[in-house]
Scaffold this motif. Structure first.
Motif, PDB file in Angstrom:
ATOM      1  N   ARG A 271      -1.879   0.751 -33.199  1.00 39.89           N
ATOM      2  CA  ARG A 271      -2.331   1.713 -34.214  1.00 39.89           C
ATOM      3  C   ARG A 271      -1.873   1.277 -35.603  1.00 39.89           C
ATOM      4  NH1 ARG A 271      -1.488   7.966 -33.101  1.00 39.89           N
ATOM      5  NH2 ARG A 271      -2.660   7.968 -35.062  1.00 39.89           N
ATOM      6  N   PHE A 272      -0.649   0.788 -35.684  1.00 40.38           N
ATOM      7  CA  PHE A 272      -0.171   0.273 -36.970  1.00 40.38           C
ATOM      8  C   PHE A 272      -0.978  -0.946 -37.392  1.00 40.38           C
ATOM      9  CE2 PHE A 272       2.495  -3.033 -38.928  1.00 40.38           C
ATOM     10  CZ  PHE A 272       2.679  -2.459 -40.168  1.00 40.38           C
ATOM     11  N   ALA A 273      -1.294  -1.838 -36.441  1.00 38.22           N
ATOM     12  CA  ALA A 273      -2.043  -3.055 -36.763  1.00 38.22           C
ATOM     13  C   ALA A 273      -3.415  -2.720 -37.327  1.00 38.22           C
ATOM     14  CB  ALA A 273      -2.172  -3.937 -35.521  1.00 38.22           C
ATOM     15  N   ALA A 274      -4.017  -1.629 -36.858  1.00 43.81           N
ATOM     16  CA  ALA A 274      -5.313  -1.226 -37.390  1.00 43.81           C
ATOM     17  C   ALA A 274      -5.196  -0.829 -38.862  1.00 43.81           C
ATOM     18  CB  ALA A 274      -5.876  -0.074 -36.567  1.00 43.81           C
ATOM     19  N   TYR A 275      -4.087  -0.214 -39.235  1.00 43.30           N
ATOM     20  CA  TYR A 275      -3.829   0.084 -40.648  1.00 43.30           C
ATOM     21  C   TYR A 275      -3.537  -1.204 -41.414  1.00 43.30           C
ATOM     22  CZ  TYR A 275      -1.028   1.374 -44.734  1.00 43.30           C
ATOM     23  OH  TYR A 275      -0.519   1.471 -46.005  1.00 43.30           O
ATOM     24  N   LEU A 276      -2.740  -2.091 -40.829  1.00 39.99           N
ATOM     25  CA  LEU A 276      -2.335  -3.328 -41.480  1.00 39.99           C
ATOM     26  C   LEU A 276      -3.552  -4.186 -41.849  1.00 39.99           C
ATOM     27  CD1 LEU A 276       0.258  -5.016 -42.191  1.00 39.99           C
ATOM     28  CD2 LEU A 276      -0.004  -6.094 -39.946  1.00 39.99           C
ATOM     29  N   THR A 277      -4.486  -4.270 -40.943  1.00 41.75           N
ATOM     30  CA  THR A 277      -5.660  -5.119 -41.164  1.00 41.75           C
ATOM     31  C   THR A 277      -6.747  -4.441 -41.976  1.00 41.75           C
ATOM     32  OG1 THR A 277      -6.644  -4.395 -39.068  1.00 41.75           O
ATOM     33  CG2 THR A 277      -5.230  -6.354 -39.005  1.00 41.75           C
ATOM     34  N   GLY A 282      -9.891   0.554 -44.677  1.00 43.70           N
ATOM     35  CA  GLY A 282     -10.700  -0.366 -45.460  1.00 43.70           C
ATOM     36  C   GLY A 282      -9.936  -1.264 -46.401  1.00 43.70           C
ATOM     37  N   VAL A 283      -8.603  -1.237 -46.337  1.00 42.70           N
ATOM     38  CA  VAL A 283      -7.780  -2.054 -47.234  1.00 42.70           C
ATOM     39  C   VAL A 283      -6.859  -2.929 -46.397  1.00 42.70           C
ATOM     40  CG1 VAL A 283      -6.093  -2.065 -49.100  1.00 42.70           C
ATOM     41  CG2 VAL A 283      -7.844  -0.273 -49.019  1.00 42.70           C
ATOM     42  N   ALA A 284      -7.117  -4.211 -46.333  1.00 36.51           N
ATOM     43  CA  ALA A 284      -6.233  -5.134 -45.623  1.00 36.51           C
ATOM     44  C   ALA A 284      -4.986  -5.371 -46.457  1.00 36.51           C
ATOM     45  CB  ALA A 284      -6.954  -6.447 -45.352  1.00 36.51           C
ATOM     46  N   LYS A 285      -3.816  -5.295 -45.826  1.00 39.66           N
ATOM     47  CA  LYS A 285      -2.546  -5.402 -46.544  1.00 39.66           C
ATOM     48  C   LYS A 285      -2.125  -6.874 -46.643  1.00 39.66           C
ATOM     49  CE  LYS A 285      -3.013  -0.977 -46.180  1.00 39.66           C
ATOM     50  NZ  LYS A 285      -4.114  -0.910 -45.230  1.00 39.66           N
ATOM     51  N   THR A 286      -2.992  -7.653 -47.240  1.00 40.86           N
ATOM     52  CA  THR A 286      -2.808  -9.097 -47.340  1.00 40.86           C
ATOM     53  C   THR A 286      -1.715  -9.433 -48.351  1.00 40.86           C
ATOM     54  OG1 THR A 286      -4.405  -9.303 -49.131  1.00 40.86           O
ATOM     55  CG2 THR A 286      -5.262  -9.394 -46.862  1.00 40.86           C
ATOM     56  N   HIS A 602       2.816   6.242 -38.656  1.00 39.66           N
ATOM     57  CA  HIS A 602       3.366   4.886 -38.695  1.00 39.66           C
ATOM     58  C   HIS A 602       3.659   4.555 -40.160  1.00 39.66           C
ATOM     59  CE1 HIS A 602      -0.566   3.729 -40.212  1.00 39.66           C
ATOM     60  NE2 HIS A 602      -1.129   4.262 -39.130  1.00 39.66           N
ATOM     61  N   PRO A 603       4.418   3.494 -40.416  1.00 44.81           N
ATOM     62  CA  PRO A 603       4.758   3.196 -41.813  1.00 44.81           C
ATOM     63  C   PRO A 603       3.533   2.843 -42.635  1.00 44.81           C
ATOM     64  CG  PRO A 603       5.472   1.420 -40.345  1.00 44.81           C
ATOM     65  CD  PRO A 603       5.060   2.559 -39.474  1.00 44.81           C
ATOM     66  N   VAL A 604       3.525   3.291 -43.882  1.00 45.96           N
ATOM     67  CA  VAL A 604       2.415   3.052 -44.802  1.00 45.96           C
ATOM     68  C   VAL A 604       2.974   2.858 -46.208  1.00 45.96           C
ATOM     69  CG1 VAL A 604       0.759   4.427 -43.457  1.00 45.96           C
ATOM     70  CG2 VAL A 604       2.095   5.520 -45.269  1.00 45.96           C
ATOM     71  N   TRP A 605       2.163   2.301 -47.078  1.00 49.05           N
ATOM     72  CA  TRP A 605       2.482   2.250 -48.507  1.00 49.05           C
ATOM     73  C   TRP A 605       1.897   3.477 -49.183  1.00 49.05           C
ATOM     74  CZ3 TRP A 605       4.619   1.227 -52.950  1.00 49.05           C
ATOM     75  CH2 TRP A 605       3.895   1.319 -54.131  1.00 49.05           C
ATOM     76  N   ARG A 606       2.742   4.226 -49.864  1.00 46.01           N
ATOM     77  CA  ARG A 606       2.288   5.371 -50.650  1.00 46.01           C
ATOM     78  C   ARG A 606       2.886   5.264 -52.046  1.00 46.01           C
ATOM     79  NH1 ARG A 606      -0.394   8.875 -47.557  1.00 46.01           N
ATOM     80  NH2 ARG A 606       0.160   9.128 -45.356  1.00 46.01           N
ATOM     81  N   GLU A 607       2.084   5.533 -53.047  1.00 43.96           N
ATOM     82  CA  GLU A 607       2.587   5.512 -54.414  1.00 43.96           C
ATOM     83  C   GLU A 607       3.533   6.687 -54.638  1.00 43.96           C
ATOM     84  OE1 GLU A 607       0.189   4.851 -57.812  1.00 43.96           O
ATOM     85  OE2 GLU A 607      -1.430   3.923 -56.656  1.00 43.96           O
TER      86      GLU A 607
END
Length: 767
Positions: A271-277, A282-286, A602-607
């Protein structure tokens, strides 16, 4: 006969053969002693001591609730101990009978005392529980978010801190040490309770000599001293999670993550990997995505991911990163990144939470319970997370969430505070001052005229650790210390136990509270109880009289090297974690079940609400960090000569990048005004290239010295500027590091610093 004492800053030998009185020397075996504790007998401290029981004039003359807006401004009247105790006992009785025990907030916040009997927190909780209970606080300012999130994803902070891989193991096995926030030597001068031999700086140097490579990630370069070269990856505050996501994306994209480890030891990676990619949002954490946020070139992020996957890597994170809006995320993401590397439980690999905030982490000493004072049971269920004091006082009856629970703030009519200084720890002090007017009565035990004492109604002078006998101990610090009294109590000061005993007698609870024991009888009782507990663990301790005569018990004989979570790695079924699943939780079903707004499972980036990438930076373009001071612990011993020597024109330094100072016309030593919409303070400018442009830093600990007519803080206390909001609806933790400011100056018409000058003492009924 050997004489010793102990403090947060170390163990000290006492010499009584000087004509100038007792002298304090560091323990001779300490390889890196702290100077702070050497100044506990500094004569300069005496000018700030509370001499006698003191009562705010309006409260004394007109009763509870009188003129609360004059707290912090009004003179005090010195009274006898008998009268002071009669007043406090009567007020406690009134509040309990009129409003119930749920109307009393029992405040005691600060690092645990080195002495296990004269520990203010134990004493006040025991007393208030005997009287029917009180509203308590949970967690800490230092670790509010981590204390809530970590048990759900990896284990309690207490267990993790006790289990940190020891320094000797890292010197042998760790080849890459990546630390988010450095490993500040100044912070590791102390530990909750006593500090034993100082091990952090020595441990880093041994790692450096053994060939470990260090990467220091964060806005400050000067918080990692290894004796060897250190790579500084300079990123703005609050962007660590984005950088870690960029590293994780690269590991995942190249198949460098340890899928076997993730499958056996974690839950929820997919589930986290789906967020990561970017599959879910819609935002890949490249690395390119991360570079746009944290300012590190994408090529360097890619290279670091390769380096981490290719060698034995230890990730470390400082507590300051979770003292922020969305503060849970960097801790959660750091554990996730370590899990992807697959080195958790291997010697020298995995993560730390963290090395450096205190001396304890990385110790070889076993976690064994020390002597303790029974605090009894608190029948009152109501509580608050400790950083929500102002919210509680300003919003009685309002709802809030904490760790998945739906709660309401109690209606507080009396604050009883012993141990700690909320006017140091809390944020947005101007807001706290408004909230502090709510209760009818505030009673404080204090050795010194701190702001907490000045804003009280009744101040009962308490002794310092130098003025009483005690047993010094802290888990994993390696010593028991017979803390013999070094000096007599200052003027009218009494220890907390004596004060509470007097109150308990007046409330007909004396036998229940004191059990008929005096100080030395309690020390003997507590020691023998500890001996019995340790005997069941096959750890022998001497009888009390032998311990008291010899002064020290060195616990090196039970020390051992350790690797964090090694047993879990060996057999996760036999040695599961204490998380809901027994595994590392990259995705948490428990958190998802709380259905908290704006909080993902799961962990995420939030402003954050304030950071250098936010619109508010147009008005306040500097991100202010408020870190631990080098010359005191929190606000303790701020009037000492050692602390005062670190000030400039009597004010705390504000460090800022050289270019930021130049564009504002500021030079070294200028007194400047640091301000935002919440408040303003004066500080002394120190331009430096060790800070990222756009970042400023004021260490905490300056005693609050606000000017009543306009609120200007004259001494350099950054908490008139910091933001008093929860880290999240999950933890309600402190968000002090989320703070934007502007700096102007120089200021030429300087007001006098009066933080250490006692308030005016007047005679009763004086006009």
């Amino acid at each position: 006969m050997a004489r010793y004492t102990a403090s947060h800053w170390g163990i000290y030998e006492i010499s009584c053969d000087s004509a100038e009185g007792p002298q304090i020397r560091p323990l001779k075996d300490d390889p890196d002693p702290s100077e702070i504790g050497l100044h506990q007998l500094d004569p300069g401290l005496l000018k700030s001591r509370v001499r006698q029981p003191s009562v705010r004039k309006s409260w004394l003359e007109h009763g509870p609730g009188a003129a609360p807006h004059l707290r912090g401004r009004e003179p005090f009247v010195e009274v006898s101990w008998d009268r002071a105790l009669d007043l406090v006992a009567a007020e406690m009785d009134r509040v309990r009978k009129t409003h119930g025990n749920e109307a009393i907030f029992g405040g005691s916040y600060g690092w645990a005392s080195a002495g296990r009997f004269h520990h203010a927190q134990s004493q006040i909780h025991r007393f208030l529980n005997v009287t029917g209970g009180y509203v308590r606080h949970t967690e800490s300012y230092s670790l509010g978010a981590a204390h809530v999130i970590m048990p759900l994803i990896a284990g309690t902070m207490a267990d993790l801190m006790a289990g940190h891989t020891s320094w000797d193991v890292m010197a042998e096995h760790t080849r890459l040490f990546v630390t988010f926030g450095g490993v500040p030597r100044k912070n590791s001068q102390s530990s909750p309770g006593l500090a034993g031999k100082h091990r952090v700086h020595v441990g880093l140097q041994e790692m450096g000599r053994a060939g470990t490579r260090f990467v220091n990630v964060g806005p400050c370069r000067d918080n990692l001293d290894t004796g060897t070269e250190v790579e500084w990856m300079a990123i703005p505050p609050h962007t660590d999670t984005a950088l870690m996501l960029g590293l994780a994306w690269q590991l995942h994209a190249e198949g460098l993550h340890d899928r076997a480890f993730l499958d056996r030891y974690t839950v929820g990676f997919d589930r986290f990997a789906a967020y990561l990619t970017g599959e879910t949002d819609g935002v890949a954490k490249t690395p390119d995505w991360a570079a746009a946020i944290c300012g590190i070139r994408a090529e360097r992020i890619v290279a670091l991911a390769h380096e981490m996957a290719g060698t034995r890597t230890m990730l470390n994170i400082q507590w300051s990163l979770q003292r922020a809006h969305h503060g849970e995320q960097p801790f959660w993401m750091m554990v996730t990144l370590a899990a992807m590397l697959g080195q958790i439980g291997l010697p020298g690999g995995g993560f730390g939470v963290g090395y450096g905030p205190a001396n304890t982490m990385g110790s070889r000493h076993r976690k064994l319970p020390g002597p303790s004072l029974d605090q009894f049971h608190n029948p009152v269920d109501a509580y608050i997370p400790c950083a929500r004091i102002a919210d509680m006082l300003l919003n009685p009856g309002a709802p809030f969430t904490h760790s998945g629970r739906h709660l309401t703030y109690p209606d507080i009519h009396m604050i009883y505070w012993a141990g700690g200084n909320p006017f140091h720890h809390h944020q947005d002090l101007n807001r706290l001052i408004r909230a502090w007017q709510k209760p009818a009565s505030i009673v404080v035990h204090e050795p010194y005229w701190t702001a907490t004492a000045r804003f009280a109604d009744v101040v009962l002078p308490a002794t310092t650790a130098m003025e009483r006998n005690d047993i010094g101990y802290a888990t994993q610090e390696g010593y028991f210390v017979a803390m013999r009294k070094v000096s007599e109590p200052f003027e009218g000061a009494r220890n907390d136990y004596t004060i509470f005993s007097g109150l308990a007698e007046r409330l007909s609870l004396g036998e229940r509270f004191g059990e008929g024991r005096d100080e030395m009888e309690w020390l003997r009782h507590m020691w023998e109880g500890c001996r019995e507990k340790w005997a069941t663990r096959d750890v022998p301790l001497p009888e009390f009289d032998t311990f008291w005569e010899e002064g020290l018990v060195d616990l090196e004989f039970v020390a051992r090297s350790q690797t964090m979570l090694s047993r879990f790695r060996e057999d996760p079924e036999a040695y599961p974690l204490t998380t809901p699943s027994g595994k590392i939780e990259i995705t948490s079903d428990r958190i998802e079940s709380y259905a908290l707004p704006g909080f993902s499972p799961h962990p995420v980036w939030r402003e954050p609400v304030e950071w250098l990438g936010s619109p508010r930076a147009q008005r306040y373009p500097l991100h202010l960090l408020s870190d631990q001071p080098a010359r005191k612990l929190h606000s303790q011993l701020d009037p000492s000569v050692h602390s005062v020597r670190g000030k400039i024109q009597g004010r705390e330094p504000v460090y800022m990048n050289t270019a930021d100072a130049q564009v504002r016309g500021i030079v070294a030593g200028d007194i400047v005004e640091v301000f935002n919409a919440r408040g303003r303070c004066l500080a002394a400018a120190v331009p430096t290239d060790d800070l990222l442009p756009g970042v400023a830093r004021i260490s905490t600990g300056a005693w609050y010295d606000g000017r009543p007519e306009d609120g200007l803080e004259k001494h350099g206390n950054p908490n008139v500027l910091t933001l008093d909001i929860p880290a999240s609806p999950l933890s309600q933790g402190c968000a002090a590091q989320t703070c934007l400011v502007e700096i102007s100056g120089p200021v030429t018409d300087l007001p006098e610093v009066t933080a250490f000058v006692p308030p005016k003492i007047v005679a009763e009924n004086a006009r």
